[in-house]
Motif scaffolding. Sequence first.
Motif, PDB file in Angstrom:
ATOM      1  N   LEU A  87      -1.596  -1.170  -5.784  1.00 20.94           N
ATOM      2  CA  LEU A  87      -0.564  -0.442  -6.516  1.00 20.94           C
ATOM      3  C   LEU A  87       0.667  -0.220  -5.643  1.00 20.94           C
ATOM      4  CD1 LEU A  87      -2.909   2.310  -7.987  1.00 20.94           C
ATOM      5  CD2 LEU A  87      -2.078   0.283  -9.200  1.00 20.94           C
ATOM      6  N   ARG A  88       1.805  -0.084  -6.280  1.00 19.61           N
ATOM      7  CA  ARG A  88       3.018   0.270  -5.554  1.00 19.61           C
ATOM      8  C   ARG A  88       2.963   1.737  -5.167  1.00 19.61           C
ATOM      9  NH1 ARG A  88       8.379  -2.685  -7.666  1.00 19.61           N
ATOM     10  NH2 ARG A  88       9.189  -1.060  -6.286  1.00 19.61           N
ATOM     11  N   SER A  95       1.246  -2.335 -10.707  1.00 18.06           N
ATOM     12  CA  SER A  95       0.489  -3.160  -9.776  1.00 18.06           C
ATOM     13  C   SER A  95       1.424  -3.778  -8.752  1.00 18.06           C
ATOM     14  CB  SER A  95      -0.259  -4.274 -10.508  1.00 18.06           C
ATOM     15  OG  SER A  95       0.670  -5.150 -11.134  1.00 18.06           O
ATOM     16  N   SER A  96       0.836  -4.325  -7.686  1.00 19.79           N
ATOM     17  CA  SER A  96       1.624  -4.930  -6.624  1.00 19.79           C
ATOM     18  C   SER A  96       0.911  -6.168  -6.115  1.00 19.79           C
ATOM     19  CB  SER A  96       1.834  -3.932  -5.483  1.00 19.79           C
ATOM     20  OG  SER A  96       2.793  -4.401  -4.580  1.00 19.79           O
ATOM     21  N   GLY A  97       1.529  -7.318  -6.244  1.00 17.33           N
ATOM     22  CA  GLY A  97       0.889  -8.558  -5.820  1.00 17.33           C
ATOM     23  C   GLY A  97      -0.095  -9.055  -6.870  1.00 17.33           C
ATOM     24  N   ALA A 134       0.941 -11.398  -1.645  1.00 18.28           N
ATOM     25  CA  ALA A 134       1.811 -10.234  -1.516  1.00 18.28           C
ATOM     26  C   ALA A 134       2.989 -10.322  -2.487  1.00 18.28           C
ATOM     27  CB  ALA A 134       2.305 -10.112  -0.085  1.00 18.28           C
ATOM     28  N   PRO A 135       3.509  -9.176  -2.896  1.00 19.05           N
ATOM     29  CA  PRO A 135       4.630  -9.145  -3.854  1.00 19.05           C
ATOM     30  C   PRO A 135       5.926  -9.622  -3.207  1.00 19.05           C
ATOM     31  CG  PRO A 135       4.155  -6.946  -3.058  1.00 19.05           C
ATOM     32  CD  PRO A 135       3.078  -7.826  -2.506  1.00 19.05           C
ATOM     33  N   THR A 139       9.659  -4.840  -2.630  1.00 20.59           N
ATOM     34  CA  THR A 139       8.609  -4.055  -3.305  1.00 20.59           C
ATOM     35  C   THR A 139       8.315  -2.761  -2.574  1.00 20.59           C
ATOM     36  OG1 THR A 139       7.615  -6.091  -4.147  1.00 20.59           O
ATOM     37  CG2 THR A 139       6.235  -4.123  -4.130  1.00 20.59           C
ATOM     38  N   GLY A 140       8.408  -2.771  -1.264  1.00 19.05           N
ATOM     39  CA  GLY A 140       8.080  -1.571  -0.499  1.00 19.05           C
ATOM     40  C   GLY A 140       6.609  -1.539  -0.118  1.00 19.05           C
ATOM     41  N   CYS A 141       6.064  -0.345   0.019  1.00 16.34           N
ATOM     42  CA  CYS A 141       4.686  -0.184   0.483  1.00 16.34           C
ATOM     43  C   CYS A 141       3.691  -0.384  -0.658  1.00 16.34           C
ATOM     44  CB  CYS A 141       4.487   1.197   1.099  1.00 16.34           C
ATOM     45  SG  CYS A 141       5.476   1.461   2.606  1.00 16.34           S
ATOM     46  N   VAL A 142       2.508  -0.868  -0.285  1.00 13.39           N
ATOM     47  CA  VAL A 142       1.441  -1.166  -1.239  1.00 13.39           C
ATOM     48  C   VAL A 142       0.200  -0.364  -0.855  1.00 13.39           C
ATOM     49  CG1 VAL A 142      -0.080  -2.971  -2.132  1.00 13.39           C
ATOM     50  CG2 VAL A 142       2.321  -3.481  -1.651  1.00 13.39           C
TER      51      VAL A 142
END
Length: 629
Positions: A87-88, A95-97, A134-135, A139-142
């Motif tokens: 998740l972001r 979601s992220s990635g 990976a996104p 995107t920033g942190c995951v």
Amino acid sequence: MTRLLLFFVFFLSVHHHGQCYDFGSVDNPCGREPATIDLPKREGSNGYTIALEGHVNPTTYVPGKTYHVTLRSTPPVSFKGFFLIALREDDIERSSGTFRILDNIQSEVQPDCPYAIKDHASMTKTRITVEWTAPPIGTGCVLFKATVIQRKKVWFMDDGDLTLRLCEGDDTNSNSNDESLDCCACGSPKYKITFEGMWSSRTHRNFPGGYGDHWSDLIGASHTRDYTIWEYDGMSTPGVKQVAELGSPIALEREIRAQGSNIKTVITAPGLWPAIGNMTALFRTNRTHNLVSVLTMLGPSPDWCVGISKANLCTEDCGWEEMKVFDLQPWDAGTDSGLTYRAANAPTRPQEPIHAISSSFPANEQSPFYSSSRVPIRPLARIYLERIELRDTSCDEPVNTGEDDLNLNHGGGMMVKPGMTKPPMMVKPGMTKPPMMNKGNGEDAPTMPPKQMPPKEMPPKEMPPKEMPPAQVPVEQMPPKEMPPKVMPGTGEEVDPIPARPRRPGRPVIDCMMTEFGPWSECSSTCGKGTMVRKRMIKQKPRNGGVKCGKTKEKKRCTLERCPRNEQQRNRDRNCKMDKWGDWFPCSVTCGEGVQKRMRRVKKPARGNGRPCEATIEERVCFNPACQL
């Protein structure tokens, strides 16, 4: 009838293993709590961990790069169900990635929640691995979050290592490792480099089938910031060109040795034919020679290599890295324009800078790494740099700058200590170890020092024999002593000829220093009983009578679920085995008639139809003097 019976057995098997745990609900299909367990979660992580394979304590990810994410337990603990999601951090509803399942037997995509992975069957497991891309940039942190069901109604979620936070960052496996950082660490640590080949027909499409796939000899050095073996956007030297095109390290080894005081250790290791297995070597660093560079050619190829450049082993807090891991991607040396593994020679004119090979460059379908969808290339290899010893050197002592480490006499040749006369040695063409002189053809004559002969002015006859005792030989009469290069265990060649100082009275006593034990390994068995192992390393060997080192390895037993009856006859009948009786306990009273007891334990319980265990407690009457009324 037989087909019906087989179908029935198959149905029972599928029914038994096909049961899986449900998560979320109709209104919230991405819910991470088990839908069929009515008890609250247990606190803590119970030893369950989310990790990135090949990365120690990861904190960053590279946008668009592919990783292997593992959810694992600490044996002998296992688990049956799980739920994994990425998740972001700035919006945990997004979601992220993207995930890709690697094992369809244990994992599946959560229904109506395509960016989450869950268990496919409730079979016992100790780890699962999925692929995660990976996104994109920005995107920033995951946050990776996991729910684990240990058994029936025992489950854990999010606590401790069940949450992994990664933030967008640069590729730590690129050639830049902050080599400009001033190193303030003390000592001269010894490191082990391990090259793990991961390039195969199972992992990379268009793999060059048939005989010939290989990794060339590993070549490199620990060195100062003033020297560069190779780097992205830099031009390949003749030595790097020979490695990239021919797989030969000879010319590059000469170039490295020609750097003299810039080199601490020349790193070499035999190649891999075929391209499977590991290459290992040992080397040392110090605060002026704190960078490491190595490379090897993947073959067959036009001029393609992998490696690390200027990996810095010194930390900002004046310490030394204990472990660094690098996933390696291919790069082009810029000297040959071939596009396929077995392309004919096509010299690049003019020569181009060293550049990375990716799924989008070169943008040609002939390239074995090209992908129209730009799917990132899986790592071809992995390098581990592991500290195994820290030499006891005070910060107040001057650092060996390397001037005495390597005396090349204009390049190419064996290491010579100060005051030594270099022996006149000749070697055959193609020999990779010093001295590197081609016999007869004169090709390398300009780079070699003239052949030195023992001085004629010091023959034994010039010394009056009567002035010396018969048992002694004048120093001047002794022939030059051949001192071969000091070779460390394995294949790395240590070019530091300074001998260890002899022990002298009054030197400080140094006790052994050891690392903490690492985690326990997985159980050696998949069911029933087995063993687990954990290890630790020696950081400092004892000196001058110091406390000796303890064990570097420990073992303990582990017990998993009972194996089926037909597996290795584990459930064959066995009689109970009892231990010997212990001593009788004192009488239960101090006067009159009492009771005494003794006990024994069960060494091995009965199994199957074996003889059952007997009593573990025995009593008898004891008599003491009559009690006084």
